[in-house]
Design an enzyme around this catalytic site. Structure first.
Site, PDB file in Angstrom:
ATOM      1  N   GLY A 202      42.357  52.085  29.486  1.00  0.00           N
ATOM      2  CA  GLY A 202      41.845  52.134  30.979  1.00  0.00           C
ATOM      3  C   GLY A 202      42.682  53.030  32.043  1.00  0.00           C
ATOM      4  O   GLY A 202      42.816  54.064  32.070  1.00  0.00           O
ATOM      5  N   SER A 252      43.126  42.553  40.191  1.00  0.00           N
ATOM      6  CA  SER A 252      42.208  42.889  39.136  1.00  0.00           C
ATOM      7  C   SER A 252      41.903  41.696  38.274  1.00  0.00           C
ATOM      8  O   SER A 252      42.757  40.534  38.555  1.00  0.00           O
ATOM      9  CB  SER A 252      43.288  43.683  37.991  1.00  0.00           C
ATOM     10  OG  SER A 252      43.954  44.563  38.671  1.00  0.00           O
ATOM     11  N   ALA A 253      40.664  41.372  37.777  1.00  0.00           N
ATOM     12  CA  ALA A 253      40.445  40.182  37.350  1.00  0.00           C
ATOM     13  C   ALA A 253      40.284  39.191  38.085  1.00  0.00           C
ATOM     14  O   ALA A 253      40.434  37.729  37.500  1.00  0.00           O
ATOM     15  CB  ALA A 253      40.943  39.907  35.862  1.00  0.00           C
ATOM     16  N   GLY A 255      37.281  38.767  40.102  1.00  0.00           N
ATOM     17  CA  GLY A 255      35.873  38.711  40.240  1.00  0.00           C
ATOM     18  C   GLY A 255      35.227  39.689  40.935  1.00  0.00           C
ATOM     19  O   GLY A 255      34.084  39.527  41.637  1.00  0.00           O
ATOM     20  N   ASP A 277      35.564  48.731  42.491  1.00  0.00           N
ATOM     21  CA  ASP A 277      36.952  48.788  42.084  1.00  0.00           C
ATOM     22  C   ASP A 277      37.591  49.690  43.331  1.00  0.00           C
ATOM     23  O   ASP A 277      38.953  49.268  43.591  1.00  0.00           O
ATOM     24  CB  ASP A 277      37.154  49.345  40.836  1.00  0.00           C
ATOM     25  CG  ASP A 277      38.342  48.980  40.310  1.00  0.00           C
ATOM     26  OD1 ASP A 277      39.142  48.027  40.480  1.00  0.00           O
ATOM     27  OD2 ASP A 277      39.198  49.973  39.757  1.00  0.00           O
ATOM     28  N   SER A 373      39.496  42.413  27.597  1.00  0.00           N
ATOM     29  CA  SER A 373      38.806  43.523  26.601  1.00  0.00           C
ATOM     30  C   SER A 373      37.799  43.720  27.982  1.00  0.00           C
ATOM     31  O   SER A 373      37.427  43.070  29.079  1.00  0.00           O
ATOM     32  CB  SER A 373      37.711  42.711  25.658  1.00  0.00           C
ATOM     33  OG  SER A 373      37.515  41.296  26.122  1.00  0.00           O
ATOM     34  N   ARG A 405      43.663  35.265  44.084  1.00  0.00           N
ATOM     35  CA  ARG A 405      43.369  34.035  43.244  1.00  0.00           C
ATOM     36  C   ARG A 405      44.514  32.999  43.817  1.00  0.00           C
ATOM     37  O   ARG A 405      45.546  33.279  43.437  1.00  0.00           O
ATOM     38  CB  ARG A 405      43.647  34.766  41.975  1.00  0.00           C
ATOM     39  CG  ARG A 405      43.464  33.369  40.636  1.00  0.00           C
ATOM     40  CD  ARG A 405      43.608  33.856  39.482  1.00  0.00           C
ATOM     41  NE  ARG A 405      42.344  34.775  38.841  1.00  0.00           N
ATOM     42  CZ  ARG A 405      41.458  34.591  38.336  1.00  0.00           C
ATOM     43  NH1 ARG A 405      41.374  33.065  37.926  1.00  0.00           N
ATOM     44  NH2 ARG A 405      40.497  35.131  38.009  1.00  0.00           N
TER      45      ARG A 405
HETATM   46  C1  OXD Z   1      42.347  46.837  37.261  1.00  0.00           C
HETATM   47  C2  OXD Z   1      41.322  47.718  36.765  1.00  0.00           C
HETATM   48  O1  OXD Z   1      43.239  46.802  36.344  1.00  0.00           O
HETATM   49  O2  OXD Z   1      40.339  47.902  37.622  1.00  0.00           O
HETATM   50  O3  OXD Z   1      42.572  46.764  38.358  1.00  0.00           O
HETATM   51  O4  OXD Z   1      41.191  48.001  35.502  1.00  0.00           O
HETATM   52 MN    MN Z   2      40.883  47.359  39.601  1.00  0.00          MN
END
Ligand code: OXD
Ligand code: MN
Length: 590
Positions: A202, A252-253, A255, A277, A373, A405
Site C-alpha cells: 500500500g 489509520s484504521a 474508521g 483518506d 488486510s 482512538r
Molecule cells: C493508512 C492508509 O495507513 O490509509 O493510513 O493506508
Molecule cells: Mn490513511
C-alpha cells in the site's frame, strides 16, 4: 527529440535494467491484461501476484498475497530528505539528499532485471481542477500498476499534458528482493521525487497516496498556501435536503472509511462520500475553504467490514462496476472461492486458507486474514458517491473534525472556541496505535491532525502554517474533536459508533448553523446531553454524562504528555500554541 519525461524514464531504466518497458494507458483492457500477467507470470514468493475469486458473488475481484514481511507501512524506513535536517523536523527520519540517493542508487542498480518496468502517468485530482497534479510512477509489479489505476486517474492523456514540461512529480518504485533490510521509502520534496524500494505494500508502493498526496503535497502546500491532509471528505444531507460538507482527520484504521460511507441511523439523514483518506484544502476566492479528494479509489482495512458496520462498503466491494476490485492478505474460503476476514458477516467458514495461503484453524489463535488486510476498490462503485465528487473546484467545508482512538479521557465530541484554538486542539491530539503501520498496537502516541506519519516537513512549522491558513479564510470552518472509542470499566465501548455516529454529526451541523448552545469548559465546548439526539439508543444517562465529562486528572496527565511532545519542536512551535498550552495546563491545575 526526447521529452524530459522520456529522458527521465530512460535514465531510470539505465539504472534498474528491466527486460522491458511498458507505458500504461489506464484502459480497462489493459487492466485485464495486467491481471492475466499477475495470475500467470509474475510471482511473489511461491504465489502468483493475483488469484481470481468467485466472480458470481464478488464480480471482478482478485486476491493478492503480499510477501509475509511486507504487510504494513514501515514508518521507521520512511525518510524525508530535505537538504536541512530542521526542515524535516523530529517527526521525520532524515538523510541528506546526496546520502539517500547514493544508498538508493546502490540498491536499485539492476533491481528490475528479468522484469517489466511499468510507466504509469496519472493525475492526482480531477484533470480540470486547478489543484490537480500530473505525476508519473515507475514500478516492476503488476499489482501496483493495477492498484494505481484504481486509486488515481491514470491515462495516456497525462503524457500529453506533461508534454515538454519537466515539473511533473516522479515516483520510482521497485519491490527489490523484499528484504526488509534493503527497504526504504525516501522523499525528496524539493525535487517532487519519491523513491521506494523493497516493499509492495500500500502506502509504501502506491506512491500517489501517502508519499505524494500527503508528504510531498504537504510541503508544496506550505510553499503555496494550501493544506494536504489525512482526511475524509463527506457531505451530510439533512431531512430538508441541505448538504453540509465536513472533513475528518483520523489516524489509520480508526474508521475513516466507515464514516465516509456511513449509513445513517437517524431517519432523513444521508451521508455522501467524496473521499476516505486524503483531502487537499484550498482557500477559495470567496474566503471559504474548499476540499478535493485527489484519489479515485478506496484502500480500506478489511477486518471489521460487514453489512452491520458498513453496508455501503459491502455493496461497493460487490458492485459489478469499475474493474477490478483487489483484496490484499484476506483469507480465502476454499469451498466458495470467496474472500473472508474477521468481522465479516455470517459464521466463520469451515475451510479457510489464511492470508499466506496456509490451511487455517481457529485453535491456533492467529487471525485468518491479516489484521491490516485491505481492499482496493474504485470510489465510482460506491452507492454513496457524492454528485460533487468530480467537481474540479471541490466542496466548501463548514466543519473540520480532528479525531483519534482513545479509550479514556477524551470526550465524545468537543468544539474549539475558534480556528486558532482548533489548531491547538488538533495539535494536542493523540491516538492508540493500530495495525496499519508496523509497530506495537494499542500504544498511545501523539498524532496531531492524524499527520504524524505523513507530514513532509517540521511539524512545528506545520502548526504555524495552519494558523496562517486560518488568517487567509474569511469564513473559517468550525473545528471539532471526536472520540468514538471510550470504554467502560469492563473494557466495552460505550458509544455504539458506525451508523450511530450521525448523532454526533447532527450536533456538529447544528453548531455550525448556530442552532443550539454548548457547555463551555477549559478544553472547549461540549454538548449539553439534551442536545444530542439519543432516541432509540439504550445507553444509560450516567454513561452519556461520562462521555461528555471533563476528567480533570486525566486531562492533567494528558497535558503533561502534550507539553513534552511540543517541547521537541523548540522554537519552531508557534508561540501562540505554546501559550494556549500553558493556559490550558494552568486552568486544569487550579
Ligand atoms: C493508512 C492508509 O495507513 O490509509 O493510513 O493506508
Ligand atoms: Mn490513511
Amino acid at each position: 527529440m526526447a521529452t524530459p519525461l522520456e529522458k527521465w524514464v530512460e535514465q531510470q531504466a539505465a539504472l534498474t535494467k528491466p527486460d522491458e518497458i511498458y507505458w500504461c494507458d489506464g484502459s480497462e483492457q489493459e487492466a485485464h491484461k495486467l491481471i492475466e500477467i499477475g495470475m500467470k507470470r509474475e510471482k511473489i514468493g511461491d504465489h502468483n501476484v493475483f488469484y481470481g475469486l468467485n466472480h458470481k458473488t464478488w464480480p471482478n475481484a482478485y486476491l493478492h498475497r503480499s510477501h509475509p514481511t511486507d504487510v504494513a507501512r514501515t514508518e521507521q524506513l520512511t525518510f524525508v530528505c530535505h537538504p536541512d535536517k530542521d526542515a524535516a523536523g523530529p517527526n521525520n527520519n532524515w538523510m541528506t539528499p546526496n546520502e539517500a540517493k547514493k544508498l538508493l542508487t546502490g540498491l536499485s542498480d539492476g533491481c528490475m532485471r528479468g522484469k517489466t518496468m511499468y510507466v504509469m502517468p496519472y493525475m492526482m485530482g480531477h484533470p480540470e481542477s486547478p489543484y490537480a497534479k500530473a505525476c508519473v510512477q515507475l514500478t516492476d509489479v503488476s499489482y501496483v500498476a493495477v492498484s494505481m489505476r484504481i486509486m488515481t486517474r491514470m491515462g495516456k492523456n497525462v503524457v500529453d499534458r506533461i508534454a515538454s514540461r519537466s515539473d511533473f512529480f516522479k515516483g520510482l518504485h521497485s519491490v527489490g528482493d523484499f528484504d526488509p533490510k534493503k527497504r526504504f521509502i525516501m522523499h525528496f520534496p524539493d525535487e517532487g521525487l519519491v523513491w521506494s524500494i523493497g516493499s509492495g505494500y500500500g502506502g509504501n508502493a502506491l506512491l500517489g497516496k501517502k508519499c505524494f498526496s500527503l508528504r510531498i503535497a504537504s510541503w508544496l502546500g506550505l510553499q503555496q498556501g494550501w493544506l494536504a491532509e489525512h482526511m475524509v471528505i463527506l457531505g451530510v444531507e439533512d431531512p430538508d435536503g441541505n448538504v453540509t460538507y465536513i472533513t475528518v482527520a483520523m489516524p489509520s484504521a480508526c474508521g475513516k472509511t466507515n464514516l465516509a460511507m456511513l449509513q445513517s441511523a437517524l431517519p432523513g439523514y444521508k451521508v455522501w462520500t467524496i473521499g476516505d483518506d486524503i483531502a487537499w484544502l484550498n482557500v477559495g476566492a470567496d474566503g471559504r475553504l474548499y476540499a478535493i479528494n485527489p484519489e479515485t479509489g478506496l484502500f480500506g482495512v478489511a477486518p471489521g467490514t460487514s453489512n452491520k458496520t458498513n453496508p455501503n462498503m459491502v455493496s461497493t466491494l460487490k458492485a459489478d462496476g469499475f474493474y477490478p476490485t483487489l483484496f490484499t492478505n484476506a483469507a480465502l474460503n476454499v469451498q466458495t472461492n470467496e474472500p473472508w476476514w474477521e468481522g465479516f458477516d455470517g459464521p466463520v467458514p469451515k475451510n479457510l486458507l489464511d492470508w499466506q495461503g496456509k490451511p487455517w484453524s481457529s485453535s491456533g489463535g492467529a487471525k485468518a486474514a491479516h489484521p491490516n488486510s485491505r481492499f482496493t476498490v474504485s470510489v465510482y462503485n460506491s452507492p454513496t458517491l457524492s454528485d460533487q465528487f468530480d467537481n474540479p473546484a471541490g466542496v466548501p467545508i463548514s466543519a473540520i473534525i480532528l479525531g483519534g482512538r482513545r479509550t479514556q479521557v477524551i470526550p465524545l465530541v468537543t468544539e474549539a472556541f475558534n480556528w486558532r484554538n482548533g489548531v491547538f486542539l488538533g495539535a494536542r491530539t493523540g491516538s492508540e496505535t493500530t495495525a496499519a503501520a508496523a509497530h506495537q498496537v494499542g500504544v498511545l502516541r501523539r498524532d496531531p491532525m492524524a499527520m504524524i506519519p505523513f507530514c513532509g516537513y517540521n511539524m512545528g512549522d506545520y502548526f504555524g502554517h495552519w494558523l496562517n491558513i486560518g488568517s487567509m479564510l474569511k469564513y473559517p470552518p468550525k473545528i471539532f474533536a471526536v472520540n468514538w472509542f471510550r470504554v467502560d470499566e469492563d473494557g466495552n465501548f460505550v458509544w455504539p459508533g458506525f451508523g450511530e455516529n450521525i448523532r454526533v454529526l447532527k450536533w456538529i451541523i447544528e453548531r455550525v448553523n448556530n442552532r443550539i448552545g454548548a457547555r463551555q469548559t477549559p478544553i472547549g465546548l461540549v454538548p449539553h446531553a439534551k442536545d444530542l439526539n439519543l432516541e432509540g439508543l439504550s445507553i444509560p444517562p450516567a454513561k452519556i454524562d461520562k462521555l461528555l465529562e471533563i476528567d480533570r486528572r486525566g486531562w492533567q496527565a494528558e497535558m503533561d504528555e502534550v507539553n513534552k511532545f511540543f517541547s521537541q519542536f523548540g522554537d519552531r512551535m508557534p508561540a501562540e500554541i505554546r501559550e494556549q498550552c500553558k493556559s490550558l495546563t494552568d486552568q486544569l491545575n487550579v
